[in-house]
Motif scaffolding. Structure first.
Motif: not given
Ligand code: NAP
Ligand code: GDD
Length: 350
Positions: A14, A37-41, A43-44, A65, A67, A92
Protein backbone atom coordinates in the motif's frame (compact mmCIF):
# COMPACT_ATOMS: atom_id res chain seq x y z
CA UNK A 1 -0.56 -23.62 -7.27
CA UNK A 2 2.30 -24.45 -9.62
CA UNK A 3 5.91 -23.74 -8.60
CA UNK A 4 6.65 -22.58 -12.15
CA UNK A 5 4.15 -19.71 -11.98
CA UNK A 6 5.64 -16.28 -11.28
CA UNK A 7 4.14 -15.46 -7.90
CA UNK A 8 5.30 -12.51 -5.81
CA UNK A 9 4.49 -11.51 -2.25
CA UNK A 10 4.96 -7.78 -1.65
CA UNK A 11 4.96 -6.46 1.92
CA UNK A 12 4.29 -2.72 2.03
CA UNK A 13 2.13 -2.96 -1.11
CA UNK A 14 0.00 0.00 0.00
CA UNK A 15 3.05 2.29 0.14
CA UNK A 16 4.65 4.38 -2.60
CA UNK A 17 7.07 1.69 -3.81
CA UNK A 18 4.65 -1.18 -3.26
CA UNK A 19 2.13 0.39 -5.63
CA UNK A 20 4.68 0.92 -8.42
CA UNK A 21 6.15 -2.55 -7.90
CA UNK A 22 2.72 -4.19 -8.02
CA UNK A 23 2.01 -2.44 -11.33
CA UNK A 24 5.40 -3.48 -12.68
CA UNK A 25 4.96 -7.16 -11.70
CA UNK A 26 1.37 -7.40 -12.94
CA UNK A 27 2.55 -6.00 -16.29
CA UNK A 28 5.06 -8.85 -16.45
CA UNK A 29 2.47 -11.55 -15.86
CA UNK A 30 3.08 -12.14 -12.14
CA UNK A 31 0.38 -13.19 -9.76
CA UNK A 32 0.86 -10.55 -7.07
CA UNK A 33 0.01 -11.01 -3.39
CA UNK A 34 0.15 -8.04 -1.05
CA UNK A 35 0.35 -7.81 2.72
CA UNK A 36 -2.03 -5.20 4.11
CA UNK A 37 -2.37 -4.26 7.76
CA UNK A 38 -5.78 -3.75 9.18
CA UNK A 39 -6.83 -0.16 9.73
CA UNK A 40 -10.08 1.52 10.74
CA UNK A 41 -9.92 3.53 7.50
CA UNK A 42 -9.09 2.49 3.94
CA UNK A 43 -5.35 2.54 3.29
CA UNK A 44 -5.35 1.10 -0.21
CA UNK A 45 -5.71 4.31 -2.28
CA UNK A 46 -2.41 3.81 -4.10
CA UNK A 47 -3.47 0.40 -5.46
CA UNK A 48 -7.21 1.01 -5.94
CA UNK A 49 -6.74 1.38 -9.72
CA UNK A 50 -5.05 -2.03 -9.91
CA UNK A 51 -7.66 -3.69 -7.80
CA UNK A 52 -10.45 -2.24 -9.92
CA UNK A 53 -8.82 -3.36 -13.19
CA UNK A 54 -8.26 -6.92 -12.09
CA UNK A 55 -11.95 -7.65 -11.56
CA UNK A 56 -12.04 -7.95 -15.36
CA UNK A 57 -9.07 -10.37 -15.20
CA UNK A 58 -8.43 -13.66 -13.43
CA UNK A 59 -7.50 -12.27 -9.99
CA UNK A 60 -3.72 -11.85 -10.33
CA UNK A 61 -3.71 -9.35 -7.39
CA UNK A 62 -4.67 -10.73 -4.00
CA UNK A 63 -4.50 -8.80 -0.72
CA UNK A 64 -3.96 -10.51 2.63
CA UNK A 65 -4.24 -9.09 6.10
CA UNK A 66 -1.00 -9.33 8.05
CA UNK A 67 1.55 -7.38 10.01
CA UNK A 68 5.34 -7.42 10.25
CA UNK A 69 4.88 -7.69 14.01
CA UNK A 70 3.10 -11.06 13.64
CA UNK A 71 5.60 -13.80 12.78
CA UNK A 72 3.04 -16.64 12.88
CA UNK A 73 0.83 -14.80 10.41
CA UNK A 74 3.79 -14.21 8.06
CA UNK A 75 4.75 -17.92 8.21
CA UNK A 76 1.19 -18.96 7.45
CA UNK A 77 1.01 -16.60 4.46
CA UNK A 78 4.27 -17.91 3.02
CA UNK A 79 2.94 -21.48 3.31
CA UNK A 80 -0.39 -20.55 1.71
CA UNK A 81 0.89 -18.32 -1.10
CA UNK A 82 4.06 -20.32 -1.91
CA UNK A 83 5.66 -17.27 -3.54
CA UNK A 84 8.60 -17.53 -5.92
CA UNK A 85 9.72 -13.98 -5.00
CA UNK A 86 9.22 -11.96 -1.82
CA UNK A 87 9.76 -8.18 -1.79
CA UNK A 88 10.05 -6.83 1.75
CA UNK A 89 9.04 -3.17 1.46
CA UNK A 90 7.05 -2.87 4.70
CA UNK A 91 8.56 -0.55 7.29
CA UNK A 92 7.91 2.34 9.62
CA UNK A 93 9.74 4.38 7.02
CA UNK A 94 9.70 7.94 8.39
CA UNK A 95 13.06 9.02 9.82
CA UNK A 96 11.72 11.85 12.02
CA UNK A 97 8.96 9.60 13.42
CA UNK A 98 11.55 6.94 14.30
CA UNK A 99 12.97 9.30 16.95
CA UNK A 100 9.49 9.40 18.56
CA UNK A 101 8.81 5.67 18.13
CA UNK A 102 12.21 3.95 18.25
CA UNK A 103 11.06 0.63 19.75
CA UNK A 104 8.12 0.32 17.35
CA UNK A 105 10.41 1.15 14.43
CA UNK A 106 12.89 -1.52 15.54
CA UNK A 107 10.11 -4.09 15.93
CA UNK A 108 8.55 -3.54 12.50
CA UNK A 109 11.52 -2.48 10.39
CA UNK A 110 14.28 -4.64 11.92
CA UNK A 111 12.74 -7.64 13.70
CA UNK A 112 9.87 -7.75 11.17
CA UNK A 113 12.47 -8.57 8.50
CA UNK A 114 13.88 -11.35 10.69
CA UNK A 115 10.37 -12.79 11.15
CA UNK A 116 9.86 -12.87 7.39
CA UNK A 117 13.27 -14.47 6.78
CA UNK A 118 12.51 -17.13 9.41
CA UNK A 119 9.20 -17.89 7.69
CA UNK A 120 11.01 -18.26 4.35
CA UNK A 121 13.76 -20.40 5.85
CA UNK A 122 11.28 -22.81 7.48
CA UNK A 123 9.24 -23.00 4.29
CA UNK A 124 12.31 -23.70 2.14
CA UNK A 125 13.48 -26.41 4.54
CA UNK A 126 10.07 -28.08 4.40
CA UNK A 127 9.32 -27.76 0.71
CA UNK A 128 12.76 -27.69 -0.89
CA UNK A 129 12.45 -24.87 -3.40
CA UNK A 130 14.13 -21.53 -3.13
CA UNK A 131 12.26 -18.25 -2.69
CA UNK A 132 14.07 -15.15 -3.94
CA UNK A 133 14.00 -12.38 -1.34
CA UNK A 134 14.42 -8.62 -1.77
CA UNK A 135 15.21 -6.41 1.23
CA UNK A 136 14.50 -2.67 1.02
CA UNK A 137 17.75 -1.35 2.48
CA UNK A 138 18.34 2.38 2.64
CA UNK A 139 20.96 5.08 2.04
CA UNK A 140 19.93 6.30 5.50
CA UNK A 141 22.33 3.55 6.74
CA UNK A 142 25.25 5.74 5.58
CA UNK A 143 24.06 8.52 7.90
CA UNK A 144 27.05 10.60 8.92
CA UNK A 145 28.77 9.63 5.73
CA UNK A 146 32.29 8.23 5.91
CA UNK A 147 32.91 8.55 2.17
CA UNK A 148 31.42 10.49 -0.75
CA UNK A 149 29.95 9.26 -3.03
CA UNK A 150 28.55 6.24 -1.18
CA UNK A 151 28.88 2.79 -2.76
CA UNK A 152 28.35 -0.82 -1.62
CA UNK A 153 31.77 -0.77 0.09
CA UNK A 154 31.25 2.48 2.05
CA UNK A 155 31.08 1.79 5.82
CA UNK A 156 27.75 2.52 7.52
CA UNK A 157 27.14 5.12 10.26
CA UNK A 158 23.36 5.37 10.82
CA UNK A 159 22.03 8.54 12.48
CA UNK A 160 18.45 7.61 13.40
CA UNK A 161 16.55 4.73 15.01
CA UNK A 162 15.19 4.10 11.50
CA UNK A 163 18.72 3.92 10.05
CA UNK A 164 19.83 1.55 12.81
CA UNK A 165 16.76 -0.67 12.28
CA UNK A 166 17.42 -0.78 8.52
CA UNK A 167 21.03 -1.72 9.18
CA UNK A 168 19.90 -4.70 11.29
CA UNK A 169 17.52 -5.78 8.51
CA UNK A 170 20.33 -5.38 5.95
CA UNK A 171 22.82 -7.48 7.87
CA UNK A 172 20.33 -10.16 8.91
CA UNK A 173 19.47 -10.63 5.22
CA UNK A 174 23.17 -11.03 4.41
CA UNK A 175 23.55 -13.36 7.40
CA UNK A 176 20.66 -15.59 6.24
CA UNK A 177 22.17 -15.64 2.76
CA UNK A 178 25.54 -16.76 4.12
CA UNK A 179 24.19 -19.10 6.82
CA UNK A 180 21.20 -20.77 5.18
CA UNK A 181 21.64 -20.18 1.46
CA UNK A 182 18.67 -17.81 1.24
CA UNK A 183 18.62 -16.06 -2.15
CA UNK A 184 18.42 -12.65 -0.46
CA UNK A 185 19.46 -9.39 -2.16
CA UNK A 186 19.53 -5.93 -0.59
CA UNK A 187 18.84 -2.82 -2.63
CA UNK A 188 20.51 0.13 -0.92
CA UNK A 189 18.12 2.68 -2.38
CA UNK A 190 18.73 6.40 -2.18
CA UNK A 191 15.70 8.68 -1.79
CA UNK A 192 13.09 8.19 -4.47
CA UNK A 193 9.94 10.19 -4.91
CA UNK A 194 6.83 10.43 -7.06
CA UNK A 195 3.34 11.89 -7.10
CA UNK A 196 2.47 8.95 -4.79
CA UNK A 197 5.07 9.90 -2.16
CA UNK A 198 3.70 10.20 1.38
CA UNK A 199 2.81 13.83 2.11
CA UNK A 200 5.08 14.14 5.14
CA UNK A 201 8.29 13.45 3.19
CA UNK A 202 9.99 16.68 2.20
CA UNK A 203 9.65 16.62 -1.61
CA UNK A 204 5.92 15.89 -1.58
CA UNK A 205 5.36 18.29 1.28
CA UNK A 206 6.94 21.00 -0.89
CA UNK A 207 5.14 20.18 -4.17
CA UNK A 208 1.77 19.79 -2.41
CA UNK A 209 2.13 23.09 -0.54
CA UNK A 210 3.51 25.06 -3.51
CA UNK A 211 0.58 23.98 -5.69
CA UNK A 212 -1.91 24.93 -2.96
CA UNK A 213 -0.17 28.30 -2.45
CA UNK A 214 -0.33 28.94 -6.19
CA UNK A 215 -4.12 28.45 -6.10
CA UNK A 216 -4.59 30.50 -2.94
CA UNK A 217 -5.48 27.47 -0.77
CA UNK A 218 -2.52 27.93 1.61
CA UNK A 219 -0.30 30.87 2.62
CA UNK A 220 2.93 29.45 4.06
CA UNK A 221 5.04 26.29 4.08
CA UNK A 222 6.90 25.37 7.29
CA UNK A 223 10.07 23.30 6.86
CA UNK A 224 13.16 22.29 8.86
CA UNK A 225 16.72 21.98 7.52
CA UNK A 226 16.89 23.47 4.01
CA UNK A 227 20.59 22.68 3.64
CA UNK A 228 20.29 18.88 3.77
CA UNK A 229 21.28 17.30 0.44
CA UNK A 230 19.74 14.19 -1.06
CA UNK A 231 20.17 12.03 -4.15
CA UNK A 232 16.55 12.04 -5.35
CA UNK A 233 15.28 9.70 -8.08
CA UNK A 234 11.88 8.57 -9.39
CA UNK A 235 10.24 5.63 -7.58
CA UNK A 236 8.95 4.11 -10.84
CA UNK A 237 12.54 3.69 -12.05
CA UNK A 238 13.70 2.19 -8.76
CA UNK A 239 11.19 -0.69 -8.57
CA UNK A 240 12.62 -2.02 -11.83
CA UNK A 241 15.99 -2.32 -10.08
CA UNK A 242 14.38 -4.36 -7.27
CA UNK A 243 13.02 -6.83 -9.80
CA UNK A 244 16.30 -7.00 -11.74
CA UNK A 245 18.14 -7.96 -8.53
CA UNK A 246 15.90 -11.00 -8.09
CA UNK A 247 16.42 -12.11 -11.71
CA UNK A 248 20.17 -12.63 -11.09
CA UNK A 249 21.44 -16.17 -10.49
CA UNK A 250 23.47 -15.00 -7.50
CA UNK A 251 22.05 -12.80 -4.74
CA UNK A 252 23.98 -9.59 -4.04
CA UNK A 253 23.67 -6.03 -2.72
CA UNK A 254 23.37 -2.96 -4.94
CA UNK A 255 23.28 0.82 -4.53
CA UNK A 256 20.46 2.39 -6.55
CA UNK A 257 20.77 6.14 -7.05
CA UNK A 258 20.90 8.92 -9.65
CA UNK A 259 24.49 9.84 -8.63
CA UNK A 260 23.45 13.53 -8.32
CA UNK A 261 22.73 15.47 -5.15
CA UNK A 262 20.56 18.55 -4.50
CA UNK A 263 19.63 20.48 -1.37
CA UNK A 264 16.12 20.86 0.03
CA UNK A 265 16.51 24.58 -0.74
CA UNK A 266 17.33 23.83 -4.39
CA UNK A 267 14.33 21.49 -4.67
CA UNK A 268 12.09 24.21 -3.19
CA UNK A 269 13.49 26.86 -5.53
CA UNK A 270 12.80 24.66 -8.58
CA UNK A 271 9.27 23.75 -7.50
CA UNK A 272 8.16 27.30 -6.65
CA UNK A 273 10.02 28.65 -9.70
CA UNK A 274 8.11 26.29 -11.97
CA UNK A 275 4.90 27.83 -10.63
CA UNK A 276 6.21 31.35 -11.19
CA UNK A 277 6.78 31.92 -7.45
CA UNK A 278 9.80 32.76 -5.30
CA UNK A 279 10.24 30.08 -2.61
CA UNK A 280 11.70 32.52 -0.08
CA UNK A 281 8.41 34.49 0.01
CA UNK A 282 6.52 31.45 1.32
CA UNK A 283 8.85 29.13 3.27
CA UNK A 284 9.35 29.60 7.01
CA UNK A 285 11.54 27.55 9.30
CA UNK A 286 9.89 25.58 12.09
CA UNK A 287 12.36 23.97 14.52
CA UNK A 288 9.91 21.07 15.05
CA UNK A 289 11.06 19.68 11.72
CA UNK A 290 14.72 19.51 12.70
CA UNK A 291 15.98 16.07 13.74
CA UNK A 292 17.98 15.21 16.88
CA UNK A 293 20.73 13.96 14.53
CA UNK A 294 20.71 14.88 10.85
CA UNK A 295 22.00 13.21 7.70
CA UNK A 296 23.53 16.20 5.91
CA UNK A 297 24.57 14.74 2.57
CA UNK A 298 23.72 11.68 0.52
CA UNK A 299 25.19 11.03 -2.91
CA UNK A 300 25.18 7.56 -4.43
CA UNK A 301 27.57 5.71 -6.69
CA UNK A 302 25.40 3.21 -8.59
CA UNK A 303 28.05 1.98 -11.04
CA UNK A 304 27.71 -1.65 -9.90
CA UNK A 305 23.96 -1.74 -10.62
CA UNK A 306 24.46 0.05 -13.93
CA UNK A 307 27.05 -2.53 -15.02
CA UNK A 308 25.72 -5.78 -13.54
CA UNK A 309 21.97 -5.15 -13.79
CA UNK A 310 22.10 -2.87 -16.86
CA UNK A 311 19.88 -0.54 -14.84
CA UNK A 312 19.75 3.22 -15.11
CA UNK A 313 17.33 5.91 -14.00
CA UNK A 314 15.16 7.39 -16.75
CA UNK A 315 13.64 10.41 -14.98
CA UNK A 316 15.97 13.38 -14.33
CA UNK A 317 15.83 15.73 -11.33
CA UNK A 318 13.96 18.36 -13.39
CA UNK A 319 11.68 15.65 -14.80
CA UNK A 320 10.84 14.52 -11.26
CA UNK A 321 9.99 18.08 -10.21
CA UNK A 322 7.73 18.43 -13.28
CA UNK A 323 5.92 15.13 -12.59
CA UNK A 324 5.26 16.00 -8.97
CA UNK A 325 4.27 19.64 -9.54
CA UNK A 326 1.87 18.75 -12.38
CA UNK A 327 0.22 16.08 -10.29
CA UNK A 328 -0.14 18.26 -7.19
CA UNK A 329 -1.44 21.17 -9.22
CA UNK A 330 -4.18 18.90 -10.59
CA UNK A 331 -4.93 17.74 -7.04
CA UNK A 332 -5.11 21.32 -5.75
CA UNK A 333 -7.49 22.24 -8.58
CA UNK A 334 -9.81 19.41 -7.52
CA UNK A 335 -9.59 20.67 -3.95
CA UNK A 336 -10.50 24.16 -5.15
CA UNK A 337 -13.59 22.84 -6.93
CA UNK A 338 -14.67 20.92 -3.81
CA UNK A 339 -14.18 24.00 -1.65
CA UNK A 340 -16.21 26.12 -4.07
CA UNK A 341 -18.99 23.52 -3.77
CA UNK A 342 -18.90 23.88 0.01
CA UNK A 343 -17.08 20.62 0.86
CA UNK A 344 -14.49 20.53 3.63
CA UNK A 345 -10.94 19.61 2.53
CA UNK A 346 -7.66 19.94 4.29
CA UNK A 347 -4.14 18.65 4.64
CA UNK A 348 -3.24 16.04 7.23
CA UNK A 349 -1.66 17.43 10.35
CA UNK A 350 2.13 16.97 10.06
P1 NAP B 1 5.97 3.98 2.54
O1 NAP B 1 5.24 4.69 1.44
O2 NAP B 1 6.06 4.58 3.88
O3 NAP B 1 5.30 2.51 2.66
C1 NAP B 1 5.58 1.69 3.76
C2 NAP B 1 4.69 0.46 3.66
O4 NAP B 1 4.93 -0.37 4.81
C3 NAP B 1 3.18 0.78 3.68
O5 NAP B 1 2.53 -0.12 2.81
C4 NAP B 1 2.80 0.50 5.11
O6 NAP B 1 1.45 0.17 5.30
C5 NAP B 1 3.66 -0.73 5.38
N1 NAP B 1 3.80 -1.01 6.82
C6 NAP B 1 4.19 -0.16 7.80
N2 NAP B 1 4.17 -0.79 8.99
C7 NAP B 1 3.76 -2.07 8.75
C8 NAP B 1 3.53 -3.19 9.57
N3 NAP B 1 3.71 -3.15 10.89
N4 NAP B 1 3.13 -4.35 8.98
C9 NAP B 1 2.91 -4.40 7.63
N5 NAP B 1 3.10 -3.35 6.81
C10 NAP B 1 3.51 -2.21 7.35
O7 NAP B 1 7.46 3.65 2.08
P2 NAP B 1 8.11 3.64 0.61
O8 NAP B 1 8.63 4.98 0.32
O9 NAP B 1 7.18 2.98 -0.32
O10 NAP B 1 9.38 2.71 0.86
C11 NAP B 1 9.30 1.29 0.72
C12 NAP B 1 10.41 0.63 1.52
O11 NAP B 1 11.67 1.10 1.04
C13 NAP B 1 10.41 0.96 3.01
O12 NAP B 1 10.90 -0.18 3.69
C14 NAP B 1 11.38 2.11 3.14
O13 NAP B 1 11.91 2.14 4.44
C15 NAP B 1 12.41 1.70 2.10
N6 NAP B 1 13.16 2.80 1.48
C16 NAP B 1 12.49 3.85 0.94
C17 NAP B 1 13.20 4.85 0.30
C18 NAP B 1 12.50 6.03 -0.33
O14 NAP B 1 13.16 7.03 -0.61
N7 NAP B 1 11.21 5.95 -0.59
C19 NAP B 1 14.61 4.76 0.20
C20 NAP B 1 15.23 3.65 0.75
C21 NAP B 1 14.51 2.67 1.37
P3 NAP B 1 0.33 1.32 5.52
O15 NAP B 1 -0.05 1.80 4.14
O16 NAP B 1 -0.73 0.59 6.23
O17 NAP B 1 0.98 2.41 6.33
N1 GDD C 1 10.17 15.19 6.23
C1 GDD C 1 10.67 16.45 6.29
N2 GDD C 1 9.83 17.47 6.61
N3 GDD C 1 11.98 16.63 6.03
C2 GDD C 1 12.45 17.90 6.05
C3 GDD C 1 11.64 18.99 6.36
C4 GDD C 1 10.27 18.78 6.65
O1 GDD C 1 9.50 19.69 6.94
N4 GDD C 1 12.41 20.12 6.29
C5 GDD C 1 13.63 19.74 5.95
N5 GDD C 1 13.68 18.39 5.82
C6 GDD C 1 14.88 17.59 5.50
C7 GDD C 1 15.13 16.46 6.50
O2 GDD C 1 15.75 16.97 7.69
C8 GDD C 1 16.05 15.57 5.67
O3 GDD C 1 17.38 16.01 5.77
C9 GDD C 1 15.57 15.79 4.23
O4 GDD C 1 14.71 16.94 4.27
C10 GDD C 1 14.80 14.62 3.64
O5 GDD C 1 13.78 14.24 4.55
P1 GDD C 1 12.65 13.18 4.14
O6 GDD C 1 12.00 13.56 2.89
O7 GDD C 1 11.80 12.96 5.35
O8 GDD C 1 13.49 11.86 3.80
P2 GDD C 1 14.70 11.13 4.55
O9 GDD C 1 15.92 11.34 3.71
O10 GDD C 1 14.77 11.48 5.98
O11 GDD C 1 14.23 9.61 4.48
C11 GDD C 1 13.73 9.07 3.26
O12 GDD C 1 14.79 8.55 2.49
C12 GDD C 1 15.46 7.43 3.06
C13 GDD C 1 16.58 7.04 2.08
O13 GDD C 1 17.72 7.79 2.34
C14 GDD C 1 12.69 8.01 3.63
O14 GDD C 1 12.01 7.62 2.47
C15 GDD C 1 13.35 6.78 4.22
O15 GDD C 1 12.37 5.74 4.37
C16 GDD C 1 14.46 6.31 3.25
O16 GDD C 1 15.09 5.17 3.75
Amino acid sequence: MSINAKRALVTGITGQDGSYLAEFLLDRGYEVHGLVRRSSTFGTQRIEHLYRDIHEMERPLVLHHGDMADGNGLARLIREIRPTEVYNLAAQSHVRVSFDQPAYTADVTAVGTLRLLEAIRDFQDAVGYQIRFYQASSSEMYGKVLETPQSESTPFYPRSPYGVAKLYAHWITINYRESYGIHGSCGILFNHESPRRGETFVTRKITRAAARIKLGLQKKLYLGNLDAKRDWGFAGDYVEAMWLMLQQDEPDDYVISTDETHSVREFSEKVFGRLGLNYSDFIEIDPRYFRPAEVELLLGNSQKARKKLAWQPRVSFDGLVDLMVDSDLALARKEQVLLAAGHETGLPNR
